[in-house]
Write a protein that holds these residues in place. Structure first.
Motif, PDB file in Angstrom:
ATOM      1  N   LYS A 123       0.845  -1.196   0.000  1.00  0.00           N
ATOM      2  CA  LYS A 123       0.000   0.000   0.000  1.00  0.00           C
ATOM      3  C   LYS A 123       0.876   1.239   0.000  1.00  0.00           C
ATOM      4  CE  LYS A 123      -3.633   2.126   2.875  1.00  0.00           C
ATOM      5  NZ  LYS A 123      -4.419   1.961   4.127  1.00  0.00           N
ATOM      6  N   THR A 124       0.520   2.220  -0.849  1.00  0.00           N
ATOM      7  CA  THR A 124       1.282   3.462  -0.858  1.00  0.00           C
ATOM      8  C   THR A 124       1.096   4.197   0.462  1.00  0.00           C
ATOM      9  OG1 THR A 124      -0.592   4.433  -2.049  1.00  0.00           O
ATOM     10  CG2 THR A 124       1.317   3.794  -3.341  1.00  0.00           C
ATOM     11  N   MET A 125       2.166   4.895   0.887  1.00  0.00           N
ATOM     12  CA  MET A 125       2.176   5.580   2.181  1.00  0.00           C
ATOM     13  C   MET A 125       2.510   7.055   2.002  1.00  0.00           C
ATOM     14  SD  MET A 125       4.168   2.899   4.676  1.00  0.00           S
ATOM     15  CE  MET A 125       4.839   1.578   3.681  1.00  0.00           C
ATOM     16  N   PRO A 126       1.993   7.900   2.878  1.00  0.00           N
ATOM     17  CA  PRO A 126       2.300   9.336   2.784  1.00  0.00           C
ATOM     18  C   PRO A 126       3.787   9.590   2.975  1.00  0.00           C
ATOM     19  CG  PRO A 126       1.201   8.817   4.869  1.00  0.00           C
ATOM     20  CD  PRO A 126       1.109   7.586   4.021  1.00  0.00           C
ATOM     21  N   GLY A 127       4.332  10.470   2.131  1.00  0.00           N
ATOM     22  CA  GLY A 127       5.735  10.831   2.264  1.00  0.00           C
ATOM     23  C   GLY A 127       6.702   9.832   1.673  1.00  0.00           C
ATOM     24  N   ILE A 128       6.178   8.751   1.073  1.00  0.00           N
ATOM     25  CA  ILE A 128       7.027   7.716   0.476  1.00  0.00           C
ATOM     26  C   ILE A 128       6.751   7.658  -1.019  1.00  0.00           C
ATOM     27  CG2 ILE A 128       7.645   5.278   0.464  1.00  0.00           C
ATOM     28  CD1 ILE A 128       8.386   6.733   3.048  1.00  0.00           C
ATOM     29  N   SER A 160       6.226   6.285  -4.553  1.00  0.00           N
ATOM     30  CA  SER A 160       5.821   5.023  -5.166  1.00  0.00           C
ATOM     31  C   SER A 160       6.044   5.108  -6.662  1.00  0.00           C
ATOM     32  CB  SER A 160       4.336   4.749  -4.873  1.00  0.00           C
ATOM     33  OG  SER A 160       3.830   3.737  -5.710  1.00  0.00           O
ATOM     34  N   VAL A 161       6.600   4.060  -7.247  1.00  0.00           N
ATOM     35  CA  VAL A 161       6.852   4.083  -8.686  1.00  0.00           C
ATOM     36  C   VAL A 161       5.623   3.680  -9.482  1.00  0.00           C
ATOM     37  CG1 VAL A 161       9.305   3.638  -8.364  1.00  0.00           C
ATOM     38  CG2 VAL A 161       7.751   1.724  -8.751  1.00  0.00           C
ATOM     39  N   VAL A 162       4.537   3.287  -8.791  1.00  0.00           N
ATOM     40  CA  VAL A 162       3.312   2.884  -9.486  1.00  0.00           C
ATOM     41  C   VAL A 162       2.126   3.756  -9.104  1.00  0.00           C
ATOM     42  CG1 VAL A 162       3.991   0.489  -9.858  1.00  0.00           C
ATOM     43  CG2 VAL A 162       2.882   1.128  -7.704  1.00  0.00           C
ATOM     44  N   GLY A 163       2.379   4.884  -8.474  1.00  0.00           N
ATOM     45  CA  GLY A 163       1.280   5.746  -8.059  1.00  0.00           C
ATOM     46  C   GLY A 163       0.527   5.129  -6.898  1.00  0.00           C
ATOM     47  N   GLU A 164      -0.767   5.400  -6.818  1.00  0.00           N
ATOM     48  CA  GLU A 164      -1.583   4.857  -5.730  1.00  0.00           C
ATOM     49  C   GLU A 164      -1.809   3.360  -5.922  1.00  0.00           C
ATOM     50  OE1 GLU A 164      -2.800   6.411  -2.958  1.00  0.00           O
ATOM     51  OE2 GLU A 164      -1.513   8.072  -3.566  1.00  0.00           O
ATOM     52  N   ALA A 165      -1.681   2.617  -4.855  1.00  0.00           N
ATOM     53  CA  ALA A 165      -1.940   1.175  -4.892  1.00  0.00           C
ATOM     54  C   ALA A 165      -2.339   0.712  -3.491  1.00  0.00           C
ATOM     55  CB  ALA A 165      -0.722   0.402  -5.374  1.00  0.00           C
ATOM     56  N   GLN A 207       1.604   9.729  10.031  1.00  0.00           N
ATOM     57  CA  GLN A 207       1.742  11.155  10.297  1.00  0.00           C
ATOM     58  C   GLN A 207       3.212  11.529  10.447  1.00  0.00           C
ATOM     59  OE1 GLN A 207      -0.860  13.460  10.259  1.00  0.00           O
ATOM     60  NE2 GLN A 207       0.914  14.839  10.159  1.00  0.00           N
ATOM     61  N   SER A 208       3.982  10.670  11.080  1.00  0.00           N
ATOM     62  CA  SER A 208       5.414  10.926  11.231  1.00  0.00           C
ATOM     63  C   SER A 208       6.095  10.999   9.865  1.00  0.00           C
ATOM     64  CB  SER A 208       6.059   9.826  12.081  1.00  0.00           C
ATOM     65  OG  SER A 208       5.531   9.828  13.397  1.00  0.00           O
ATOM     66  N   LEU A 209       5.766  10.061   8.979  1.00  0.00           N
ATOM     67  CA  LEU A 209       6.339  10.074   7.630  1.00  0.00           C
ATOM     68  C   LEU A 209       5.917  11.338   6.882  1.00  0.00           C
ATOM     69  CD1 LEU A 209       5.760   6.339   6.576  1.00  0.00           C
ATOM     70  CD2 LEU A 209       7.935   7.403   7.219  1.00  0.00           C
ATOM     71  N   LYS A 210       4.658  11.690   7.013  1.00  0.00           N
ATOM     72  CA  LYS A 210       4.135  12.887   6.351  1.00  0.00           C
ATOM     73  C   LYS A 210       4.839  14.141   6.852  1.00  0.00           C
ATOM     74  CE  LYS A 210      -0.299  15.061   5.168  1.00  0.00           C
ATOM     75  NZ  LYS A 210      -1.777  15.000   5.382  1.00  0.00           N
ATOM     76  N   ASP A 211       5.196  14.130   8.134  1.00  0.00           N
ATOM     77  CA  ASP A 211       5.889  15.272   8.735  1.00  0.00           C
ATOM     78  C   ASP A 211       7.375  15.292   8.410  1.00  0.00           C
ATOM     79  OD1 ASP A 211       3.494  16.050   9.844  1.00  0.00           O
ATOM     80  OD2 ASP A 211       3.905  15.202  11.828  1.00  0.00           O
ATOM     81  N   GLY A 212       7.819  14.315   7.647  1.00  0.00           N
ATOM     82  CA  GLY A 212       9.221  14.282   7.236  1.00  0.00           C
ATOM     83  C   GLY A 212      10.149  13.602   8.208  1.00  0.00           C
ATOM     84  N   ILE A 213       9.608  12.930   9.207  1.00  0.00           N
ATOM     85  CA  ILE A 213      10.439  12.194  10.157  1.00  0.00           C
ATOM     86  C   ILE A 213      10.702  10.814   9.577  1.00  0.00           C
ATOM     87  CG2 ILE A 213      10.614  11.287  12.497  1.00  0.00           C
ATOM     88  CD1 ILE A 213       8.673  13.527  13.330  1.00  0.00           C
ATOM     89  N   LYS A 214      11.917  10.606   9.096  1.00  0.00           N
ATOM     90  CA  LYS A 214      12.261   9.378   8.385  1.00  0.00           C
ATOM     91  C   LYS A 214      13.644   8.893   8.797  1.00  0.00           C
ATOM     92  CE  LYS A 214       9.672  10.968   4.309  1.00  0.00           C
ATOM     93  NZ  LYS A 214       9.767  11.338   2.883  1.00  0.00           N
ATOM     94  N   THR A 215      13.831   7.594   8.693  1.00  0.00           N
ATOM     95  CA  THR A 215      15.144   7.019   8.956  1.00  0.00           C
ATOM     96  C   THR A 215      16.055   7.211   7.740  1.00  0.00           C
ATOM     97  OG1 THR A 215      14.149   4.892   8.346  1.00  0.00           O
ATOM     98  CG2 THR A 215      14.436   5.344  10.693  1.00  0.00           C
TER      99      THR A 215
END
Length: 359
Positions: free
Chosen positions: A108-113, A115-120, A325-333
């Motif tokens: 499943k596509t995730m916010p802030g990530i 995806s090479v296939v768009g929404e899935a 929400q963390s990913l959307k806020d730009g908090i990423k490893t």
């Protein structure tokens, strides 16, 4: 109030770090929802070898039988001593020994990530006990034989019982989603083996008249996933095809390192991220716990249905929402282009769980 007993098998490499981060987030959510969970640490992998000279000690397997489910960290079985390499790895042994016939892997596509296939938003049901995996399709021994120095023969096993139960699991999931199932096979060439898989799945489909059914050969299906992943809902296939397709799908929607899964039968389930143990970055506190966390979200959903307890599903939703929400806020490893450590990422999720309850 029920107290749920969940096993914690931290595993090897980055396993202890991402599993610890996962448990931290779920402890926070469980506390907010008011659910009692006993997290039971059990040795597996190098820790099992150290304590019991076995990467999956009998002590651990027996203890798991008294739990409601468990989370399994990645293992580094390729690095184990030779005496342990020749045996099933811990994941395979648990799937085989406890008959965890359904490997359920969403993509499943995730916010802030990116995806090479768009929404899935699809989920793959992989039959976990037979097919073309020689280490899981025999009562004893392995389904491979070296006839001469230059000739190897391997077996694939397909039974009506195994196909029926994975098909029912897939169709039941489809009834909760967009009511579409895609059967993946190679019946044009492997007419008896995957032909049986296709035919039995179609027989099961008749019991779910609301579900639209189609089927594709495995090679065509790989191309269709790349071209139009968004069109698929629930995919059901045999062991090896499911392993390959789910890795492909995970990478297409972002990264295999983010991909979750559970392994389940009718009574128990195991959360297990799809990625490996990454021993090269072990101990650096930079591993990404997303796959492990989302796998545990799936475990909570499974337990909620099994025990008719919506509070467990609420725990999973809290963690998932806070993670997104963390990913959307730009908090990423680091692997996602961010600079958060494993523990900082877990802390950010716990903070958002607390914020949800304050608001």
């Amino acid at each position: 109030m029920t107290t749920y007993r969940l096993g914690v098998l931290a595993g090897d490499g980055i396993g202890p770090e991402i599993v610890s981060a996962t448990v931290e987030a779920f402890k926070t959510a469980a506390d907010k929802v008011g659910v009692n969970i006993d997290w039971i640490d059990l040795p597996m992998g190098w820790e099992g070898i150290k304590q019991y000279n076995d990467p999956l000690p009998e002590f651990t397997t027996n203890a798991l039988k008294d739990t409601h489910g468990w989370i399994l960290g990645p293992h580094d079985s390729a690095a184990y001593p030779l005496e342990h390499k020749v045996k099933l790895n811990p994941s395979g042994a648990l799937r085989h020994t406890l008959d965890l016939f359904a490997n359920i892997r969403p993509a499943k596509t995730m916010p802030g990530i990116k995806s090479v296939v768009g929404e899935a938003d699809l989920v793959i049901f992989r039959e976990n006990t037979e097919g073309f995996y020689a280490d899981r399709n025999m009562f004893a021994g392995h389904g491979e034989w070296q006839i001469t120095e230059d000739v190897v023969v391997t077996s694939g096993v397909f039974t009506r019982k195994a196909v029926e139960r994975i098909a029912h699991a897939a169709f039941k999931m489809a009834m909760k989603r967009r009511k579409k199932v895609t059967i993946v096979h190679k019946a044009n060439v492997l007419r008896l083996s995957t032909g049986l898989f296709l035919n039995v799945c179609r027989e099961v489909a008749k019991q779910y008249p609301e579900v639209t059914v189609d089927d594709y050969h495995i090679d065509a299906m790989a191309a269709h996933l790349v071209r139009r992943a968004k069109d698929f809902d629930v995919i059901v296939t045999e062991n090896m095809y499911g392993d390959i397709l789910s890795d492909l799908a995970g990478e297409l929607v972002g990264s295999l390192g983010l991909a979750p899964s559970i392994n389940a039968n009718a009574t128990v389930a195991m959360a297990q991220a799809a990625h490996g143990s990454a021993p090269d970055i072990a101990g650096l506190n930079i591993g990404n716990p997303t796959g492990m966390m989302l796998s545990t979200v799936m475990l909570m959903e499974w337990l909620a249905e099994r025990h008719n307890d919506n509070n467990l599903e609420e725990i999973g939703k809290l963690v998932e929402q806070s993670l997104y929400q963390s990913l959307k806020d730009g908090i990423k490893t680091k692997d996602l282009g961010g600079n958060a450590s494993t523990s900082e990422f877990a802390k950010a999720i716990s903070e958002r769980i607390n914020q949800i309850f304050v608001n």
